[in-house]
Design a protein around this motif. Structure first.
Motif, PDB file in Angstrom:
ATOM      1  N   UNK A  50       0.828  -1.203   0.000  1.00 40.29           N
ATOM      2  CA  UNK A  50       0.000   0.000   0.000  1.00 40.29           C
ATOM      3  C   UNK A  50       0.865   1.257   0.000  1.00 40.29           C
ATOM      4  N   UNK A  51       1.928   1.252   0.786  1.00 39.08           N
ATOM      5  CA  UNK A  51       2.819   2.408   0.838  1.00 39.08           C
ATOM      6  C   UNK A  51       3.524   2.615  -0.503  1.00 39.08           C
ATOM      7  N   UNK A  52       3.955   1.533  -1.120  1.00 38.40           N
ATOM      8  CA  UNK A  52       4.637   1.640  -2.419  1.00 38.40           C
ATOM      9  C   UNK A  52       3.686   2.153  -3.488  1.00 38.40           C
ATOM     10  N   UNK A  53       2.436   1.669  -3.493  1.00 38.62           N
ATOM     11  CA  UNK A  53       1.459   2.170  -4.460  1.00 38.62           C
ATOM     12  C   UNK A  53       1.198   3.661  -4.262  1.00 38.62           C
ATOM     13  N   UNK A  54       1.149   4.101  -3.018  1.00 38.26           N
ATOM     14  CA  UNK A  54       0.953   5.532  -2.754  1.00 38.26           C
ATOM     15  C   UNK A  54       2.122   6.352  -3.268  1.00 38.26           C
ATOM     16  N   UNK A  55       3.341   5.875  -3.049  1.00 34.55           N
ATOM     17  CA  UNK A  55       4.512   6.612  -3.522  1.00 34.55           C
ATOM     18  C   UNK A  55       4.614   6.613  -5.043  1.00 34.55           C
ATOM     19  N   UNK A  56       4.235   5.521  -5.670  1.00 33.56           N
ATOM     20  CA  UNK A  56       4.228   5.487  -7.135  1.00 33.56           C
ATOM     21  C   UNK A  56       3.194   6.469  -7.670  1.00 33.56           C
ATOM     22  N   UNK A  57       2.032   6.527  -7.010  1.00 35.10           N
ATOM     23  CA  UNK A  57       0.972   7.438  -7.454  1.00 35.10           C
ATOM     24  C   UNK A  57       1.390   8.901  -7.315  1.00 35.10           C
ATOM     25  N   UNK A  58       2.230   9.211  -6.347  1.00 32.80           N
ATOM     26  CA  UNK A  58       2.703  10.589  -6.186  1.00 32.80           C
ATOM     27  C   UNK A  58       3.464  11.030  -7.428  1.00 32.80           C
ATOM     28  N   UNK A  59       4.294  10.158  -7.968  1.00 25.45           N
ATOM     29  CA  UNK A  59       5.134  10.527  -9.101  1.00 25.45           C
ATOM     30  C   UNK A  59       4.473  10.284 -10.453  1.00 25.45           C
TER      31      UNK A  59
END
Length: 136
Positions: A50-59
């Protein structure tokens, strides 16, 4: 653009999913042992996913449709995690294994709220861009 509201929401959701799992316990067994998400590999992988998906979505700010879809996928992932917690807390009755529920079981709910707010802001930006394109 990284200075949007959805970036703040997505970074907060990543912080909740990746950072607070080490602080708050999920539950306490009847022996008094605190169980954290780090102790269970399935919970740890879902939280970090979930954290990785959020960080990918930021960029992914240049492609708002992909950013929106990653947000939806992340919400589904958090609902699955929440389902595991509900199953864990309701499956075992009484004092068999889970003695006290911790605040860590509420972390997916906080993350879902932040992701919904981020998706709302992404949708608002997308509608604004579409309205400007109509005027041209």
């Amino acid at each position: 653009m990284l200075q949007r509201k959805q970036t703040i929401y997505l970074l907060l959701a990543a912080g909740v999913s990746a950072g607070l799992i080490f602080v708050f316990q999920l539950w306490v067994t009847k022996e008094g042992v605190s169980i954290f998400a780090v102790d269970k590999i399935a919970y740890l992988s879902l939280f970090l996913g979930s954290a990785i998906l959020s960080l990918i979505a930021v960029f992914m700010y240049k492609n708002r449709k992909s950013q929106f879809m990653l947000g939806r996928l992340n919400i589904i992932l958090n609902f699955i995690l929440l389902g595991f917690f509900v199953y864990q807390s309701l499956n075992l009755s009484g004092e068999t294994y889970v003695s006290e529920k911790g605040i860590g079981m509420l972390l997916p709910i906080i993350s879902i709220v932040l992701l919904v707010l981020a998706n709302k802001a992404i949708k608002k930006d997308e509608d604004l861009v579409k309205s400007v394109d109509r005027l041209r």
